[in-house]
Design a protein around this motif. Structure first.
Motif, PDB file in Angstrom:
ATOM      1  N   ALA A 157       6.064  52.182  47.205  1.00 42.72           N
ATOM      2  CA  ALA A 157       7.105  51.169  47.085  1.00 42.72           C
ATOM      3  C   ALA A 157       6.934  50.177  48.223  1.00 42.72           C
ATOM      4  N   VAL A 158       7.058  48.908  47.884  1.00 41.29           N
ATOM      5  CA  VAL A 158       6.948  47.900  48.926  1.00 41.29           C
ATOM      6  C   VAL A 158       8.278  47.181  49.059  1.00 41.29           C
ATOM      7  N   GLN A 159       8.831  47.238  50.262  1.00 39.38           N
ATOM      8  CA  GLN A 159      10.091  46.562  50.516  1.00 39.38           C
ATOM      9  C   GLN A 159       9.843  45.363  51.415  1.00 39.38           C
ATOM     10  N   VAL A 160      10.672  44.340  51.230  1.00 37.64           N
ATOM     11  CA  VAL A 160      10.686  43.239  52.188  1.00 37.64           C
ATOM     12  C   VAL A 160      12.110  43.215  52.740  1.00 37.64           C
ATOM     13  N   ASN A 161      12.209  43.369  54.031  1.00 41.59           N
ATOM     14  CA  ASN A 161      13.516  43.487  54.671  1.00 41.59           C
ATOM     15  C   ASN A 161      14.407  44.552  54.003  1.00 41.59           C
TER      16      ASN A 161
END
Length: 888
Positions: free
Chosen positions: A830-834
């Motif tokens: 999973a890639v989160q931004v902020n």
RNA sequence: GCGGAUGUGGCGGAAUUGGUAGACGCGCUAGCCUCAGGAGCUAGUCUAGGCAACUAGGUGGAGGUUCGAGUCCUCUCAUCCGCACCA
């Protein structure tokens, strides 16, 4: 193999097979070190199995199967807690003899157990009401007597004056006799007690041995029940008499604030009171009020009378009055307290009611404590104090002790009292001795003879058992039934041979259940309660399963019994049960209509109600099937007659099969939660079983001659590889779930595996050898893992897969998983931004942190959120996620 | 009153223990098959917006710690259980 799954046919077949092959019979065997004792609480033979039983025994049965498949020698026995009141009630109401009634019930229930397919070793069946069993109850009683642990004392029973019978607490609830409605009285009679209090400290201490395996709340309940309390005894000289009155207190440090000594209304000191008639009247009134309707939860108002006696405070020399108060309990401590209203809420309340002076002798030492309310310069703080100050603090107005802190003063003042001979440090327990006498017929006779010349004489061991007569008069009135059987009562004294009378009390049924699981290890032993070696092999119990309602009584008594058996050399451990699991209740929906009487309800069985749902699936209304008119939807409540929401296990077996019923009760909720019975749920369980059945049916013909080598040579297709991964991962999950008795998630995992098999879209006819290998591997693992839940079906499918002699005899073992296969070679990250999920990328399972980060940052969707922004940092959790922190 | 536990879709419940909330099942919706059955199969189903990709919100409530909270901390509400004058 039939094309379709017919539960009843399969279940009958395998039940017969198990019985004939002795599949679940176990013997102690020193050469088999891996052994497992799986125990469920034995039922009372009421005549019918209910869903609570089904749940209880399904839990234990699943664990037994699991351990057997793991190669353990498993002891899984069953028996009957067959003494007790209902049998006697049946005798009174219907004139059936208790034994006849009980044995018929056992017969029927045993049949129900067998229909459920539980894997008990029936050769070990233990039945409490048989002389072969209760002989040893009597033997233990004599051993206790020898050691001074059994004794007689006068103690009160509930007495119905109209019928002249003794009632249990249950039968006298609300203060009236359950049969005739007469007001229940308390009557003092001589009864037998066991000194469990001698073991109070051990019962507390040894909890450390079982802490890890027992539910915290059960231990807490037992701790509270034992109710250890450390403090001191202090003796107050009573003026103008030779008497001293001993009080128990945990707060000697407050003794300078004592304004009175308060004794229980029936305290012996009352004899010396100048107004003893008044006090007696008071005691009588309190007694009567208590015997009458005691609403649960209702606390009596504090009341008391001044006895006119004066006592000397041994610390201060002060003279204080002696009162009798209804809030002082005869049974606890010494039956007398020193009343310190400034520092005890109850004493405060009492002092207010009778305008007794209140003197503050403890001051706060911390600002977190409630501020001191006091009138400086005034001794009596009755006006200033709004409530008692019950915390520890600093002593004031306490003679030489002033200025000390509570903690130290409590210890030293007790030592001081001890040195001066007017007190001592003391520990008291709430726990009371175990009253085992029952004025009943249907129980194990207490082996005692009363002789005019020799007194109380124990029946010699060689004369055991003292056999219960076959018949007695059960008129429901008059005396204890045994007293009316002359052949039983009249005997000769074992000591002098002269005519004598037998004890007519029988034993509490908790005696039977305190040691029955030791008897299972050697159920036919005629010379001893059990053989020590056999018991040493099997016990202590590895896993015990039952209802939380037995958290205190049964489980405390059996712990006590174990310690006693240890002390007489029968066993060599302290605690009988290593792990305890308390399962939740089985609850079901209720439906009702208002009855004729205001507030009364007429309940409808869920089977006779049609439920209407809205398009979200919410229950919006319900109607009776009979007349089509609406009924009110009530809450979920414990299954039972009173709410008419019970479900008969027999009907479930007939409609869905035992396997589906068992699977459902284990799947529907975690075992410690309440289980909401919903007929639709069992449908789902059946659907799953059918699915597994049809997989085996479709594939079995194609498995011939597929070996691992042949399969491996061709390599596995990506789909087959995925299936194998799912299979091994599922084995890992299910195995772990079993260790924690998480059956609901274990079943969910198997359902997922079955779904994965459904997604494997290769026809058996056109499957490559490697495909067939993968499918067979999946099905074999699935069938074996299903055995603890649906043993009949698993046996059938195991046979269909080409194995002979039944699962256990075929040498089958719980499937092992291959670590490498259970892990994935590609993982989704999973890639989160902020902190917000913005994308998912796939990377190799072995990818380094750098590789993972690079893959995440390269993802298009992620870049849409990061491009043109200043990157502050990235957090990488290998195998799980990447979080990119950017400046907004 | 004291003590303990628990709050996640319409429901039972998952969530590797601080890392993709809602696995699995029930129920519900649509379709297929059909001797029209409470059978089977396929798809959908947290909420709102959108044809969609997607966006926003969301684990009883309010704060806080953290790159990140169902999970940890503080307060609060609700429910359940046990004990109940235990000196």
């Amino acid at each position: 193999m039939d094309e379709k799954y017919f539960p009843e046919k399969i279940e009958e077949k395998w039940q017969r097979f198990w019985e004939e092959s002795g599949a679940f019979e176990a013997e102690s065997d020193a050469s088999r070190e891996k052994r497992f004792y799986c125990l469920e609480m034995l039922p009372y033979p009421s005549g019918f199995l209910h869903m609570g039983h089904v749940r209880n025994y399904s839990i234990g049965d699943a664990l037994s199967w699991f351990r057997r498949l793991q190669g353990f020698n498993v002891l899984h026995p069953m028996g009957w807690d067959s003494f007790g009141q209902p049998a006697e009630q049946a005798a009174i109401k219907r004139g059936v003899m208790p034994r006849e009634w009980t044995e018929k019930n056992i017969e029927h229930m045993r049949g129900q157990f067998k229909r459920m397919g539980f894997s008990f070793d029936w050769r070990r069946e233990v039945t409490a009401h048989t002389p072969e069993y209760y002989k040893w109850d009597q033997w233990f009683f004599l051993k206790m007597l020898e050691r001074g642990l059994a004794y007689k004392k006068v103690s009160p029973v509930n007495w119905c004056p109209a019928e002249g019978t003794v009632l249990s607490n249950e039968q006298s609830s609300g203060g009236v006799c359950w049969r005739c409605g007469a007001a229940v009285e308390k009557r003092d009679i001589e009864q037998w007690f066991l000194r469990i209090t001698d073991y109070a400290e051990q019962l507390l201490e040894d909890m450390s041995e079982i802490e890890r395996g027992w539910p915290e709340r059960v231990l807490t309940m037992q701790r509270n029940w034992i109710g250890k309390s450390s403090g001191a005894y202090i003796d107050f000289q009573v003026r103008d008499t030779d008497e001293r009155v001993r009080v128990f207190t945990t707060r000697v440090d407050t003794i300078y604030g004592a304004n009175a000594v308060v004794v229980a209304p029936d305290h012996p000191l009352v004899e010396h009171s100048p107004v003893k008639d008044d006090v007696r009247r008071f005691a009588e009134r309190v007694r009567a009020e208590r015997a009458a309707a005691r609403d649960p939860g209702a606390q009596e108002e504090k009341e008391g009378v001044n006895t006119g006696l004066l006592a000397v405070n041994p610390f201060s020399g002060e003279l204080i009055p002696v009162w009798a108060g209804n809030y002082v309990l005869t049974e606890y401590g010494t039956g007398a307290v020193m009343s310190v209203p400034a520092h005890d809420e109850r004493d405060f309340e009492f002092a207010q009611k009778y305008s007794l002076p209140i003197r503050r002798v403890i001051e706060r030492i911390s600002h977190e404590q409630p501020p001191a309310e006091r009138d400086p310069g005034v001794e009596d703080q009755s006006v200033a104090m709004k409530e008692a100050f019950t915390e520890y603090g600093i002593l004031v107005n306490s003679g030489d002790w002033s200025g000390r802190l509570s903690e130290g003063a409590i210890r030293e003042m007790a030592e001081f009292a001890e040195a001066r001979g007017f007190g001592e440090r003391a520990v008291t327990y709430r726990l009371r001795d175990w009253g085992v006498s029952r004025q009943r017929f249907w129980g194990a006779p207490i082996p005692i003879v009363y002789c005019d010349a020799c007194g109380v004489v124990p029946v010699p061991e060689s004369d055991l058992p003292v056999v219960l007569p076959e018949r007695a008069e059960f008129t429901g009135s008059g005396q204890s039934p045994l007293a009316g059987v002359p052949e039983f009562v009249n005997t000769t004294c074992p000591k002098c041979g002269k005519p004598a009378r037998r004890e007519t009390d029988t034993m509490d049924t908790f005696v039977d259940s305190s040691w029955y699981f030791f008897r299972y290890c050697d159920p036919k032993n005629a010379r001893a309660p059990f053989d020590r070696e056999k018991v040493a092999y099997w016990t202590p119990v590895d896993q015990y399963i039952g209802g939380v309602e037995h958290a205190v009584m049964h489980l405390l008594y059996t712990r006590f019994w174990t310690k006693f058996m240890r002390d007489i050399g029968l066993i060599n451990f302290n605690e009988p049960v290593k792990r305890l699991m308390t399962q939740g209740m089985v609850v079901a929906e209720t439906f009702y209509r208002e009855g004729e009487e205001p507030g009364s309800k007429v309940y409808f069985n869920p089977a006779d109600v049609d439920v209407v749902r809205d398009d979200k699936g919410r229950v919006s209304s319900a109607t009776s099937t009979a007349d089509g008119q609406p009924v009110t939807v009530g809450p979920f409540e414990k299954m039972g007659k009173s709410k008419n929401n019970g479900v008969d296990p027999n009907e479930m077996i007939t409609a869905y099969g035992a396997d589906a019923a068992r699977l459902f009760v284990l799947f529907a909720a975690p075992v410690e939660n309440d289980l909401r019975w919903q007929e639709a749920g069992i449908d789902g369980a059946l659907r799953f079983l059918r699915r597994v059945y049809s997989f085996v049916h479709r594939w079995r013909e194609s498995f011939g001659g597929v070996t691992r080598d042949a399969a491996a040579a061709g390599g596995f297709s990506p789909e087959a590889g995925r299936l194998r991964h799912e299979t091994h991962r599922t084995i890992e999950r299910v195995t772990n779930d079993f260790e924690g008795l998480r059956y609901n998630t274990a079943v969910a995992a198997m359902m997922e595996l079955s779904n994965a098999l459904g997604d494997f879209r290769v026809a058996p006819g056109s499957a490559a050898p490697s495909d067939r290998f993968a499918v067979r591997e999946t099905l074999e693992a699935l069938v074996l893992m299903l055995a603890p839940f649906a043993p009949h079906l698993s046996e059938e499918l195991w046979e269909a897969l080409g194995h002979e002699g039944g699962i256990l005899r075929s040498g089958a073992r719980w499937p092992a998983f291959d670590e490498a296969l259970a892990r994935k070679d590609e993982v989704e990250i999973a890639v989160q931004v902020n902190g917000k999920l913005r994308g998912r990328v796939s990377v190799a399972a072995a990818a380094t942190e750098e590789e993972t980060r690079a893959a995440a940052l390269a993802d298009e969707r992620v870049r849409a959120w990061t491009d043109g922004k200043q990157m502050v940092k990235t957090v990488v959790v290998p195998g799980r996620l990447v979080n990119v922190v950017v400046k907004q």
